[in-house]
Design a protein around this motif. Structure first.
Motif, short mmCIF file in Angstrom:
data_model
loop_
_atom_site.label_atom_id
_atom_site.label_comp_id
_atom_site.label_asym_id
_atom_site.label_seq_id
_atom_site.Cartn_x
_atom_site.Cartn_y
_atom_site.Cartn_z
N ALA A 104 4.94 4.78 6.71
CA ALA A 104 6.33 4.60 7.76
C ALA A 104 7.62 5.01 7.54
O ALA A 104 7.96 4.83 8.37
CB ALA A 104 6.57 2.90 6.49
N GLU A 105 8.37 5.67 6.53
CA GLU A 105 8.56 6.22 6.18
C GLU A 105 9.39 7.16 7.09
O GLU A 105 10.57 7.85 7.32
CB GLU A 105 9.59 5.94 4.77
N ILE A 106 7.89 8.24 6.93
CA ILE A 106 8.58 9.49 8.14
C ILE A 106 8.46 8.76 8.59
O ILE A 106 9.96 9.56 9.45
CB ILE A 106 6.91 9.84 7.31
N LEU A 107 8.15 8.41 9.69
CA LEU A 107 8.26 8.12 10.23
C LEU A 107 9.47 7.32 11.14
O LEU A 107 10.00 7.57 12.26
CB LEU A 107 7.00 6.75 11.51
N ILE A 146 0.50 -0.50 0.03
CA ILE A 146 -0.06 -0.08 0.73
C ILE A 146 0.59 0.95 0.46
O ILE A 146 1.74 1.46 0.91
CB ILE A 146 -0.90 0.39 1.11
N PRO A 147 0.79 1.91 -1.25
CA PRO A 147 1.58 2.60 -1.07
C PRO A 147 1.85 4.26 0.09
O PRO A 147 2.52 4.47 0.87
CB PRO A 147 1.86 4.22 -2.22
N SER A 148 0.52 4.13 0.50
CA SER A 148 0.49 5.69 1.43
C SER A 148 0.93 5.30 2.52
O SER A 148 1.47 5.53 3.63
CB SER A 148 -0.95 6.18 1.69
N GLN A 149 0.87 3.41 2.49
CA GLN A 149 1.44 2.89 3.85
C GLN A 149 3.07 3.00 4.48
O GLN A 149 3.19 3.14 5.12
CB GLN A 149 0.87 1.67 4.57
N ILE A 150 3.38 2.62 3.29
CA ILE A 150 4.81 2.38 3.57
C ILE A 150 5.11 4.16 3.10
O ILE A 150 6.61 4.27 3.60
CB ILE A 150 5.27 2.35 1.32
N GLU A 151 4.82 4.87 2.65
CA GLU A 151 5.53 6.77 2.48
C GLU A 151 4.91 7.06 4.70
O GLU A 151 6.64 7.87 4.59
CB GLU A 151 4.89 7.35 1.50
N PHE A 192 4.74 -1.20 12.21
CA PHE A 192 3.57 -2.36 12.52
C PHE A 192 2.28 -1.60 12.57
O PHE A 192 2.36 -0.57 13.56
CB PHE A 192 3.80 -3.55 13.24
N PHE A 193 1.51 -1.00 11.19
CA PHE A 193 0.07 -0.16 11.55
C PHE A 193 -0.72 -1.70 12.23
O PHE A 193 -0.89 -2.52 11.63
CB PHE A 193 -0.38 0.51 10.04
N CYS A 194 -1.32 -0.34 12.88
CA CYS A 194 -2.66 -1.22 13.62
C CYS A 194 -4.07 0.02 13.48
O CYS A 194 -3.82 0.69 12.82
CB CYS A 194 -2.83 -2.22 14.72
N ASN A 195 -4.80 -0.01 14.65
CA ASN A 195 -5.54 0.61 14.92
C ASN A 195 -6.35 1.75 15.81
O ASN A 195 -7.35 2.49 15.85
CB ASN A 195 -7.29 0.11 14.04
N SER A 196 -5.40 1.88 16.56
CA SER A 196 -5.97 2.30 18.07
C SER A 196 -4.95 1.81 19.08
O SER A 196 -3.57 0.98 18.59
CB SER A 196 -6.78 1.54 18.76
N GLY A 197 -4.24 3.15 19.99
CA GLY A 197 -3.01 2.62 20.71
C GLY A 197 -3.32 1.84 21.70
O GLY A 197 -2.47 1.20 21.91
N ALA A 233 -4.48 9.95 5.45
CA ALA A 233 -4.51 11.18 6.12
C ALA A 233 -2.87 11.11 6.66
O ALA A 233 -2.57 11.91 7.17
CB ALA A 233 -5.74 10.75 7.29
N GLY A 234 -2.48 10.05 6.70
CA GLY A 234 -1.52 10.48 8.26
C GLY A 234 -0.21 10.88 7.83
O GLY A 234 0.65 11.68 8.20
N VAL A 235 -0.54 10.18 6.28
CA VAL A 235 1.46 11.56 5.90
C VAL A 235 1.39 12.69 5.40
O VAL A 235 1.96 13.95 5.99
CB VAL A 235 1.37 11.01 3.45
N ALA A 236 -0.36 12.83 5.18
CA ALA A 236 -0.02 14.66 5.13
C ALA A 236 -0.29 15.00 6.61
O ALA A 236 0.15 16.03 6.41
CB ALA A 236 -2.00 14.62 4.32
N ALA A 237 -0.95 14.71 7.98
CA ALA A 237 -1.27 15.00 8.91
C ALA A 237 0.77 15.21 9.58
O ALA A 237 1.12 16.02 10.14
CB ALA A 237 -1.65 14.08 9.80
#
Length: 399
Positions: free
Chosen positions: A88-91, A81-86, A101-106, A292-296
């Motif tokens: 992760a790269e920013i983080l 998923i491109p936006s997921q990869i992007e 690793f991405f999930c949905n909540s804290g 949304a995460g990339v933009a934020a």
């Protein structure tokens, strides 16, 4: 019947009563403002509990969501998923991390961290390594594992037995942590600043001492930055104030500027523990939320938000300190950046209710700590407006 009262009556018939909800039906937000179904406006100094760090409906986040919604809403994590990869790269570019690793909540992010720490420790040190040490007054989530990790008895009431393998020590006490270590210890899990526990800030040098203790004993160090990460303290991540890096870091809340997302950031050595089939999430890191995460994240890093957080945090703290000096029931102001708490010698619940009636949204933790977590884009004028409301309430109590 007003529009708000109609919605509340409908909610009372169908929604589980897991929250002590206030009589506010939120329908629209912009920046630091929230409006209810009857058109009444509020200054939002709760910000969705530190989720809306960029304010409500930041235009760049909204634009990213709108664009992504026309292209792809969901895609299985069996595929890339491109936006997921992007994201992760920013983080990773702006932290100690090398894998995400991405999930949905804290809570989900903290579950992933606990699983990883236990598996890593057992593979490296043996089967006896499983115990995670956390702090008294901590809060790590609402699942069985994360309430077991949480150092507050009230969140555990009625849900026994807890998941075994957790131990709790006073926050900020390095000697208590040292004394708690056993051959079973595998990890230390801390919030760099405790949010739900009362906006508790550790003494200088504590996080560094914890890092050294973990290194000396082969322990995984986990920072729960779900509430204090993503710029809330004036740096991208709260632990950066001390210059001490963890092995694992959990994020959620503000990461995508509003949409639900969680993330576990890890060093390469630790991330390798979770291979295919060991962990997963159907919706974690889906195209919509990661866009949304990339933009934020770009707004946080490029639009002066962190600098505003520092400036406005100092201003808000100064105003609260001045207010504290005038009211005998105000004990202490503490926090960092724009997560601030005012501890009172009286209960704070009625203050929160009165503030809502007068157009200010705040909350109260541990019964007597008023918590202020406005958007990091808050202005001086908005702070003045909010504190004028609060000052009037406190003056009525004093008199």
């Amino acid at each position: 019947m007003s529009a708000s009262n109609d919605w509340i009556a409908r909610a009372d018939r169908r929604i589980m009563k897991t929250y002590g909800r206030y009589p506010l039906v939120a329908v629209r937000g912009e920046g630091c403002r929230l409006w209810d179904a009857d058109g009444k406006g509020y200054l939002d100094f709760l910000a969705g509990v530190a989720v809306n760090n960029l304010g409500h409906c930041h235009p760049k986040v909204v634009a990213a969501l709108q664009q992504q919604a026309t292209q792809l809403l969901h895609c299985s994590n069996y595929y890339h998923i491109p936006s997921q990869i992007e994201l992760a790269e920013i983080l990773c570019e702006h932290s100690f991390g090398e894998r995400v690793f991405f999930c949905n909540s804290g809570a989900e992010a903290n579950e992933a961290a606990i699983k990883l720490a236990r598996k890593f420790s057992r593979e490296k040190h043996g089967e006896e390594r499983y115990e995670v040490i956390t702090a008294v007054a901590s809060f790590h989530g609402r699942t069985i594992a994360t309430i077991s990790a949480t150092g507050q008895e009230k969140v555990k009431a009625g849900f026994s037995p807890m998941l075994p393998g957790f131990k709790y020590v006073p926050f900020g006490d390095i000697e208590a942590l040292r004394a708690a270590l056993t051959p079973s210890s595998c990890a230390v899990m801390l919030e760099p600043i405790q949010g739900e526990g009362g906006v508790n800030v550790p003494p200088p040098g504590y996080l560094r001492a914890v890092r050294e203790l973990c290194d000396q004993n082969g322990l995984v160090l986990i920072y729960d930055e779900v509430q204090v990460g993503c710029g809330r303290t004036g740096k991208l991540f709260a632990h950066q104030h001390e210059g001490v890096e963890p092995d694992l870091m959990t994020l959620a809340k503000a990461l995508a500027g509003g949409p639900p997302i969680g993330a576990l950031v890890a060093r390469e050595e630790h991330a390798a523990t979770l291979g295919p089939g060991t962990h997963g999430s159907t919706f974690g890191g889906n195209p919509l939320v990661t866009a949304a995460g990339v933009a934020a994240m770009k707004v946080l890093l490029e639009d002066g938000v962190l600098e505003n957080c520092v400036t406005m945090g100092e201003y808000l703290r100064g105003r609260l300190e001045e207010m504290k000096s005038r009211y005998g029931f105000a004990r202490e102001v503490r926090g960092q950046g724009l997560i601030l708490g005012m501890e009172l010698s009286i209960e704070g619940g009625e203050i929160v209710k009165t503030a809502l009636e007068r157009g200010l949204l705040i909350n109260c933790t541990v019964g007597s700590v008023l918590r202020f977590v406005p958007p990091l884009t808050v202005t001086r004028a908005e702070i003045d407006e909010a504190l004028e409301i609060l000052d009037g309430i406190l003056a009525e109590i004093e008199n």
